[in-house]
Motif scaffolding. Structure first.
Motif, PDB file in Angstrom:
ATOM      1  N   VAL A   9       0.876  -1.185  -0.007  1.00  0.00           N
ATOM      2  CA  VAL A   9       0.000   0.005  -0.007  1.00  0.00           C
ATOM      3  C   VAL A   9       0.862   1.371   0.108  1.00  0.00           C
ATOM      4  CG1 VAL A   9      -1.856   1.148   1.117  1.00  0.00           C
ATOM      5  CG2 VAL A   9      -1.885  -1.095   1.293  1.00  0.00           C
ATOM      6  N   VAL A  10       0.689   2.106  -1.117  1.00  0.00           N
ATOM      7  CA  VAL A  10       1.541   3.340  -1.035  1.00  0.00           C
ATOM      8  C   VAL A  10       0.617   4.761  -1.361  1.00  0.00           C
ATOM      9  CG1 VAL A  10       3.406   2.278  -1.995  1.00  0.00           C
ATOM     10  CG2 VAL A  10       1.709   3.241  -3.615  1.00  0.00           C
ATOM     11  N   SER A  11       1.155   5.775  -1.122  1.00  0.00           N
ATOM     12  CA  SER A  11       0.566   7.070  -1.813  1.00  0.00           C
ATOM     13  C   SER A  11       1.372   7.816  -2.479  1.00  0.00           C
ATOM     14  CB  SER A  11      -0.181   7.786  -0.447  1.00  0.00           C
ATOM     15  OG  SER A  11      -0.580   9.131  -1.126  1.00  0.00           O
ATOM     16  N   ALA A  12       1.334   7.911  -3.750  1.00  0.00           N
ATOM     17  CA  ALA A  12       2.159   8.863  -4.533  1.00  0.00           C
ATOM     18  C   ALA A  12       2.030  10.356  -4.328  1.00  0.00           C
ATOM     19  CB  ALA A  12       1.920   8.371  -5.998  1.00  0.00           C
ATOM     20  N   ARG A  13       0.974  10.648  -3.844  1.00  0.00           N
ATOM     21  CA  ARG A  13       0.875  12.012  -3.423  1.00  0.00           C
ATOM     22  C   ARG A  13       1.525  12.424  -2.194  1.00  0.00           C
ATOM     23  NH1 ARG A  13      -2.460  15.512  -0.796  1.00  0.00           N
ATOM     24  NH2 ARG A  13      -3.350  14.038   0.301  1.00  0.00           N
ATOM     25  N   THR A  14       1.650  11.345  -1.000  1.00  0.00           N
ATOM     26  CA  THR A  14       2.247  11.831  -0.124  1.00  0.00           C
ATOM     27  C   THR A  14       3.717  11.225   0.089  1.00  0.00           C
ATOM     28  OG1 THR A  14       1.251  10.185   1.475  1.00  0.00           O
ATOM     29  CG2 THR A  14      -0.035  12.260   1.159  1.00  0.00           C
ATOM     30  N   GLY A  15       3.749  10.242  -0.628  1.00  0.00           N
ATOM     31  CA  GLY A  15       5.251   9.473  -0.669  1.00  0.00           C
ATOM     32  C   GLY A  15       5.173   8.401   0.297  1.00  0.00           C
ATOM     33  N   ALA A  16       3.870   8.056   1.061  1.00  0.00           N
ATOM     34  CA  ALA A  16       3.840   7.006   2.171  1.00  0.00           C
ATOM     35  C   ALA A  16       4.030   5.435   1.567  1.00  0.00           C
ATOM     36  CB  ALA A  16       2.269   6.947   2.680  1.00  0.00           C
ATOM     37  N   GLY A  17       4.875   4.698   2.209  1.00  0.00           N
ATOM     38  CA  GLY A  17       4.946   3.728   1.382  1.00  0.00           C
ATOM     39  C   GLY A  17       5.964   3.194   0.325  1.00  0.00           C
ATOM     40  N   LEU A  18       6.630   4.414  -0.307  1.00  0.00           N
ATOM     41  CA  LEU A  18       7.396   4.236  -1.331  1.00  0.00           C
ATOM     42  C   LEU A  18       8.674   3.644  -1.127  1.00  0.00           C
ATOM     43  CD1 LEU A  18       6.694   7.647  -3.272  1.00  0.00           C
ATOM     44  CD2 LEU A  18       5.944   5.372  -3.626  1.00  0.00           C
TER      45      LEU A  18
END
Length: 482
Positions: free
Chosen positions: A405-414
């Motif tokens: 699970v990631v969020s490209a907008r916030t950078g979480a999980g990258l």
């Protein structure tokens, strides 16, 4: 006749008749049965209108937008499935540059072979089109030429289907020479069986000077104009196929070059607007166009990336998929989609905030199977975690074995995604120990780029290196074994 305003709730399954048992014996199954109320209703789907409410917004619209009414036949699944499909059609219509006025769903066992909705519902649709002031009707499935013509004869405005709408969006968004050729080929494949005559102008025979100004010596029965148009379309399609084949050769050459140097490849695939380009930008700084829009980018982008331990790999962004993706597009974009089939790892990006993410996964996998990419190692990447429902994310995690699970907008999980890519990429598997002379710096450089260097020491005679390498590089290093 005025349009019906009744809104009926539909159930996902057919209701059984009250008289299922007659004289103690059960009826044999006679197909799915629907309530008369269900069959008689043309249900409006609320919340689809994109008509401008503030006149100041007009300055942002360069052209007059088409005013459309959406129509769909609900044959299977639940009412939510039917509504989600129509909402997706509304998003496609808005992407194409139109204003959605209303959306209508008709409950039927199968679409009517004549007018798609049935003759009575087609008349109701005509009344709604008149009341809303629409100039186009868009149907949620691919219509046969006869269905489209019959429905146009009733509603008296232009009728197009989902396939034509998607092709129109692709035509607007294609930027590269290859993309434009692929879209044009798909459009011609769609148009050819739908070519129709317009009275005498398309049926008269072209002999004499009408056959191209040849005059004497060329007169004769000739060919009808519709036959001439078909021949020209076939000629153009043949030329486009040759051009795409030549472009494919260039793409294959680049791909073989990467394989020759044992550079692993990672492909990003997924539903349109799931965030594939955003993810590519985050991982590589590619600078690809990002918009909250369906099919914003069509042209594939390949960028170089590097794992934490210094191994190089390529990251390729591909065209987005959608439910009922036209077969013409799959065929035309086959050379582009081969990037996925030849990849070592597939990042399948899913929009976690979408109402039906599982439906997106199924639609993408169906297209991947068509291009022989179903056997590529797959990781489900649930994007937009900042906007997704945690329960939906948990549900996907339970059903998908390899999921992150990631969020490209916030950078979480990258950071976890980069580590996962490094773990899943193929590693060199041949141990070598070599002493490389100082004049062979090219081999030292290749070892650091293509292999996994375990130790390196500079000695009087050269560079002493222990590493794990690929078979091809191992053969080149054989002469320098320590």
């Amino acid at each position: 006749m005025t349009p019906r305003s009744d809104i009926f709730d539909f159930r996902a399954e057919a209701l059984a008749d009250d008289d299922t048992l007659v004289h103690g014996e059960e009826h044999g199954f006679d197909g799915d049965q629907y309530d008369r109320e269900d069959r008689a209703a043309l249900r409006r789907v609320a919340g689809l209108s994109t008509e401008l409410e503030d006149v100041t917004e007009v300055e942002y619209r360069q052209l007059r937008l088409e005013r459309v009414v959406l129509a769909a036949v609900w044959t299977e699944g639940s009412a939510d499935d039917a509504d989600n499909s129509l909402r997706e059609l509304a998003a496609l219509a808005e992407t194409a540059g139109s204003t959605v006025l209303a959306g209508l769903v008709q409950r039927r066992a199968k679409p009517d072979t004549g007018t798609y909705l049935g003759s009575g519902k087609a008349i109701e649709l005509r009344d709604i089109v008149i009341a809303e002031g629409a100039d186009t009707v868009i149907c949620d499935t691919e219509l046969t030429p006869s269905q489209r013509r019959a429905l146009e004869d009733v509603v008296k405005v232009k009728v197009i289907d989902r396939t034509a709408l998607i092709l129109d969006i692709f035509a607007q968004h294609a930027k590269s020479k290859e993309g434009k050729a692929q879209v044009e080929l798909a459009q011609l494949q769609y148009l050819l069986p739908r070519l129709r005559g317009w009275g005498e102008s398309m049926s008269r025979q072209a002999g004499g000077q009408a056959a191209g100004g040849q005059g004497m010596g060329s007169r004769g029965p000739g060919e009808t104009k519709i036959e001439l148009d078909r021949r020209r379309i076939n000629t153009r399609m043949a030329k486009l196929r040759r051009e795409i084949k030549e472009m494919k050769t260039s793409r294959d050459t680049r791909r073989l070059s990467r394989k020759a140097h044992e550079v692993p490849s990672v492909a990003i695939a997924g539903y349109t607007n799931a965030g594939k380009s955003s993810l590519l930008n985050r991982l590589t700084g590619a600078g690809v166009l990002v918009e909250n829009q369906l099919f914003a980018t069509l042209d594939p982008t390949v960028r170089r990336a590097e794992t934490e331990d210094g191994r190089l790999y390529t990251l390729a962004d591909t065209v987005g998929f959608v439910r009922q993706l036209p077969t013409q597009l799959v065929e035309a974009f086959r050379s582009t989609l081969e990037e996925v089939a030849d990849a070592d790892l597939l990042l399948h990006v899913v929009d976690g905030s979408h109402p039906d993410p599982e439906g997106q996964i199924s639609a993408v996998r169906a297209v991947l199977a068509d291009v022989d990419a179903a056997d590529v190692k797959e990781v489900i990447v649930v994007n937009k975690a900042d906007a997704a429902d945690p329960e939906v994310i948990d549900r996907i995690r339970r059903h998908e074995k390899h999921c992150i699970v990631v969020s490209a907008r916030t950078g979480a999980g990258l950071a976890e995604l980069r580590a996962l890519i490094a773990d899943e990429l193929p590693r060199p598997d041949i141990d070598v120990e070599v002493l490389l002379p100082y004049d062979r710096g090219d081999l030292v450089s290749r070892l650091h780029e293509e292999a996994e260097v375990l130790s390196s020491e500079h000695t009087e005679r050269g560079t002493h290196v222990k590493a794990r390498v690929h078979p091809e590089l191992a053969s080149e290093l054989a002469d320098f074994a320590a």
